[in-house]
Write a protein that holds these residues in place. Structure first.
Motif, PDB file in Angstrom:
ATOM      1  N   GLY A 213     122.228  14.974  85.374  1.00 30.40           N
ATOM      2  CA  GLY A 213     123.752  14.715  86.171  1.00 30.40           C
ATOM      3  C   GLY A 213     124.297  13.726  85.226  1.00 30.40           C
ATOM      4  N   ALA A 214     124.027  12.565  86.407  1.00 31.47           N
ATOM      5  CA  ALA A 214     124.384  11.109  86.065  1.00 31.47           C
ATOM      6  C   ALA A 214     124.705  10.538  85.047  1.00 31.47           C
ATOM      7  CB  ALA A 214     124.806  10.083  87.528  1.00 31.47           C
ATOM      8  N   GLN A 215     122.997  10.282  84.206  1.00 32.68           N
ATOM      9  CA  GLN A 215     122.501   9.813  83.619  1.00 32.68           C
ATOM     10  C   GLN A 215     122.719  10.500  81.876  1.00 32.68           C
ATOM     11  OE1 GLN A 215     118.280   7.253  83.901  1.00 32.68           O
ATOM     12  NE2 GLN A 215     119.158   7.806  85.834  1.00 32.68           N
ATOM     13  N   GLY A 216     123.281  11.799  82.484  1.00 34.34           N
ATOM     14  CA  GLY A 216     123.324  12.874  81.077  1.00 34.34           C
ATOM     15  C   GLY A 216     122.592  13.634  80.170  1.00 34.34           C
ATOM     16  N   GLY A 217     121.229  13.759  81.381  1.00 38.81           N
ATOM     17  CA  GLY A 217     120.446  14.425  80.677  1.00 38.81           C
ATOM     18  C   GLY A 217     120.371  15.988  80.748  1.00 38.81           C
ATOM     19  N   ASP A 218     120.383  16.936  80.317  1.00 45.00           N
ATOM     20  CA  ASP A 218     120.749  18.315  79.980  1.00 45.00           C
ATOM     21  C   ASP A 218     119.276  19.124  80.502  1.00 45.00           C
ATOM     22  OD1 ASP A 218     122.200  20.530  78.815  1.00 45.00           O
ATOM     23  OD2 ASP A 218     119.899  21.366  78.216  1.00 45.00           O
ATOM     24  N   LEU A 219     119.752  19.963  81.661  1.00 44.45           N
ATOM     25  CA  LEU A 219     118.345  20.635  82.086  1.00 44.45           C
ATOM     26  C   LEU A 219     117.234  21.571  81.556  1.00 44.45           C
ATOM     27  CD1 LEU A 219     116.332  22.016  84.807  1.00 44.45           C
ATOM     28  CD2 LEU A 219     118.215  23.026  85.049  1.00 44.45           C
ATOM     29  N   GLN A 220     118.428  22.444  80.461  1.00 45.14           N
ATOM     30  CA  GLN A 220     117.882  23.265  79.492  1.00 45.14           C
ATOM     31  C   GLN A 220     116.926  22.688  78.662  1.00 45.14           C
ATOM     32  OE1 GLN A 220     121.382  23.194  80.563  1.00 45.14           O
ATOM     33  NE2 GLN A 220     120.552  25.014  82.421  1.00 45.14           N
ATOM     34  N   ASP A 221     117.462  21.798  77.869  1.00 45.64           N
ATOM     35  CA  ASP A 221     116.448  21.008  77.325  1.00 45.64           C
ATOM     36  C   ASP A 221     115.190  20.698  77.329  1.00 45.64           C
ATOM     37  OD1 ASP A 221     118.340  21.091  74.679  1.00 45.64           O
ATOM     38  OD2 ASP A 221     118.784  18.658  75.180  1.00 45.64           O
ATOM     39  N   VAL A 222     115.090  19.922  78.762  1.00 47.23           N
ATOM     40  CA  VAL A 222     114.065  19.634  80.103  1.00 47.23           C
ATOM     41  C   VAL A 222     113.144  21.002  79.405  1.00 47.23           C
ATOM     42  CG1 VAL A 222     112.762  19.033  81.816  1.00 47.23           C
ATOM     43  CG2 VAL A 222     115.207  17.784  81.319  1.00 47.23           C
ATOM     44  N   CYS A 223     113.419  21.819  80.300  1.00 44.77           N
ATOM     45  CA  CYS A 223     112.917  23.473  80.500  1.00 44.77           C
ATOM     46  C   CYS A 223     112.105  23.400  79.363  1.00 44.77           C
ATOM     47  CB  CYS A 223     113.450  24.063  81.121  1.00 44.77           C
ATOM     48  SG  CYS A 223     113.918  23.617  82.937  1.00 44.77           S
ATOM     49  N   LYS A 224     113.443  23.629  77.873  1.00 45.57           N
ATOM     50  CA  LYS A 224     112.892  24.493  76.700  1.00 45.57           C
ATOM     51  C   LYS A 224     111.152  23.955  76.194  1.00 45.57           C
ATOM     52  CE  LYS A 224     114.671  24.775  71.768  1.00 45.57           C
ATOM     53  NZ  LYS A 224     115.306  24.317  71.197  1.00 45.57           N
ATOM     54  N   PHE A 225     111.236  22.054  76.516  1.00 47.27           N
ATOM     55  CA  PHE A 225     110.145  21.635  75.941  1.00 47.27           C
ATOM     56  C   PHE A 225     109.004  21.321  77.315  1.00 47.27           C
ATOM     57  CE2 PHE A 225     113.505  20.712  72.857  1.00 47.27           C
ATOM     58  CZ  PHE A 225     113.159  20.477  71.767  1.00 47.27           C
ATOM     59  N   GLY A 226     109.791  21.501  78.175  1.00 50.63           N
ATOM     60  CA  GLY A 226     108.050  20.498  78.757  1.00 50.63           C
ATOM     61  C   GLY A 226     108.042  21.544  79.881  1.00 50.63           C
ATOM     62  N   ILE A 227     108.512  22.339  80.624  1.00 50.83           N
ATOM     63  CA  ILE A 227     107.769  23.991  81.258  1.00 50.83           C
ATOM     64  C   ILE A 227     107.221  24.462  80.709  1.00 50.83           C
ATOM     65  CG2 ILE A 227     109.344  25.570  80.370  1.00 50.83           C
ATOM     66  CD1 ILE A 227     110.392  26.198  83.986  1.00 50.83           C
ATOM     67  N   THR A 228     106.035  24.742  82.331  1.00 45.00           N
ATOM     68  CA  THR A 228     104.423  25.602  81.507  1.00 45.00           C
ATOM     69  C   THR A 228     104.379  26.372  82.916  1.00 45.00           C
ATOM     70  OG1 THR A 228     103.296  24.642  83.661  1.00 45.00           O
ATOM     71  CG2 THR A 228     103.639  22.853  81.716  1.00 45.00           C
ATOM     72  N   GLU A 229     103.739  27.050  82.811  1.00 53.49           N
ATOM     73  CA  GLU A 229     103.055  28.732  83.178  1.00 53.49           C
ATOM     74  C   GLU A 229     103.371  28.288  84.591  1.00 53.49           C
ATOM     75  OE1 GLU A 229      99.732  30.979  82.563  1.00 53.49           O
ATOM     76  OE2 GLU A 229     100.663  31.369  80.249  1.00 53.49           O
ATOM     77  N   ASN A 230     103.175  27.416  85.324  1.00 51.34           N
ATOM     78  CA  ASN A 230     102.896  26.713  86.695  1.00 51.34           C
ATOM     79  C   ASN A 230     104.040  25.618  86.643  1.00 51.34           C
ATOM     80  OD1 ASN A 230     100.572  27.686  87.595  1.00 51.34           O
ATOM     81  ND2 ASN A 230      99.508  26.315  86.371  1.00 51.34           N
ATOM     82  N   ILE A 231     105.033  25.838  86.836  1.00 52.74           N
ATOM     83  CA  ILE A 231     106.611  24.772  86.292  1.00 52.74           C
ATOM     84  C   ILE A 231     106.370  23.894  85.203  1.00 52.74           C
ATOM     85  CG2 ILE A 231     107.939  24.162  87.307  1.00 52.74           C
ATOM     86  CD1 ILE A 231     105.992  27.310  88.795  1.00 52.74           C
ATOM     87  N   GLY A 232     105.311  22.773  86.209  1.00 52.16           N
ATOM     88  CA  GLY A 232     105.011  21.636  85.582  1.00 52.16           C
ATOM     89  C   GLY A 232     106.012  20.732  85.858  1.00 52.16           C
ATOM     90  N   LEU A 233     107.197  20.934  86.687  1.00 54.24           N
ATOM     91  CA  LEU A 233     108.069  19.970  86.424  1.00 54.24           C
ATOM     92  C   LEU A 233     108.805  19.214  87.854  1.00 54.24           C
ATOM     93  CD1 LEU A 233     110.184  21.427  83.270  1.00 54.24           C
ATOM     94  CD2 LEU A 233     108.767  19.378  83.788  1.00 54.24           C
ATOM     95  N   LEU A 234     109.576  18.253  88.068  1.00 51.71           N
ATOM     96  CA  LEU A 234     110.792  17.985  89.464  1.00 51.71           C
ATOM     97  C   LEU A 234     111.732  17.273  89.083  1.00 51.71           C
ATOM     98  CD1 LEU A 234     107.625  16.734  91.645  1.00 51.71           C
ATOM     99  CD2 LEU A 234     109.258  19.122  91.964  1.00 51.71           C
ATOM    100  N   VAL A 235     112.561  17.921  89.044  1.00 51.68           N
ATOM    101  CA  VAL A 235     114.132  17.320  87.911  1.00 51.68           C
ATOM    102  C   VAL A 235     114.642  16.882  88.689  1.00 51.68           C
ATOM    103  CG1 VAL A 235     116.105  17.811  86.974  1.00 51.68           C
ATOM    104  CG2 VAL A 235     113.542  18.786  85.926  1.00 51.68           C
TER     105      VAL A 235
END
Length: 273
Positions: A213-235
């Protein structure tokens, strides 16, 4: 809170959104300043407006400490409100504490027992004996700063020590600490390209990802490289949600923004099916 309960909430709400409560009196709608506790009234309205679209809240402790005892009272009321009305929400004390021995234990008691947060952010620079006192608390989570979203992260975190980037050394070393199952890690959304290597070291750990958001990070990029079967993310999104509007419609504007992000997250979660 057990990790399984957090995962269940993510699947139920189709969201891994964390709302950052970086509440600044100078940015609040003017009509709230007439209230006895404008910070709490603002937080309460934001929570009510966004709780169906998120799974976590993260008060940044500095925004409360800045106002002394009054600010601390606002923080107490905010966490009490969450624990009483929305106990399914994962709570993060964004305190970035870091000290050794009994001092760390006292910090842990303050946030885990007195305030009853589910987790706390920790600066690991002082090493094992500054982190393990937090890990000793059952069903509480210690979120280590690994690779942050700010420009200054390149000053130290990506520098090589004995041929390995410092943030990778933090990740691998922390896995040897006592009760590593209670560890989570901060990885900034603006460093999404690093997530592929990070997942090689901590393939299943939850990551707290600020900077969307305000800092310019991209949700799709985060998920592409960071998501797991158990999600593993709090954005996390803070300013982009809570200050979506500065007028009397601030809560409904926050709701709209939270819903927008949740729908984007649902698309990413659907890809796991």
């Amino acid at each position: 809170m057990k990790t399984e309960a957090l995962i269940n909430q993510i699947r139920k709400k189709q969201s891994f959104l964390c709302v950052g409560l970086d509440t600044d009196l100078e940015k609040l709608p003017s009509h709230l300043l007439k209230e006895e506790d404008p910070i709490f009234e603002f937080n309460k309205a934001i929570i009510e407006a966004t709780q169906e679209f998120c799974v976590a809240y993260k008060p940044n402790i500095a925004f409360y400490e800045a106002y002394g005892i009054k600010g601390w009272k606002s923080l107490e009321k905010t966490i009490d409100y969450l624990n009483t009305h929305y106990p399914e929400q994962f709570t993060i004390a964004d305190a970035k504490r870091g000290d050794i021995g009994n001092t760390s234990t006292r910090y842990a008691k303050a946030f885990f027992e007195e305030l009853n947060f589910d987790s706390i952010t920790i600066a690991p620079y002082m090493g094992k004996d500054s982190v393990e006192p937090f890990l000793a608390f059952k069903d509480k989570h210690t979120i280590i700063l690994a690779l942050t979203s700010n420009v200054g992260a390149f000053d130290f975190q990506t520098k090589k020590v004995d041929g390995q980037e410092l943030y990778k050394m933090v990740l691998s070393t922390s896995k040897t600490y006592e009760n590593p199952q209670n560890l989570m890690y901060v990885v900034g959304a603006t460093k999404a390209e690093y997530l592929k290597d990070i997942r090689k070291i901590i393939p299943e750990s939850f990551l707290l990802v600020p900077g969307v958001g305000a800092q310019g990070g991209d949700l799709q990029d985060v998920c592409k490289f960071g998501i797991t079967e158990n999600i593993g993310l709090l954005v996390n999104s803070s300013r982009g949600i809570i200050y979506a509007s500065s007028d009397e419609h601030y809560a409904s504007s926050a709701k709209e923004q939270a819903k927008k992000i949740q729908l984007e997250m649902k698309i990413e979660l659907d890809k796991l099916k």
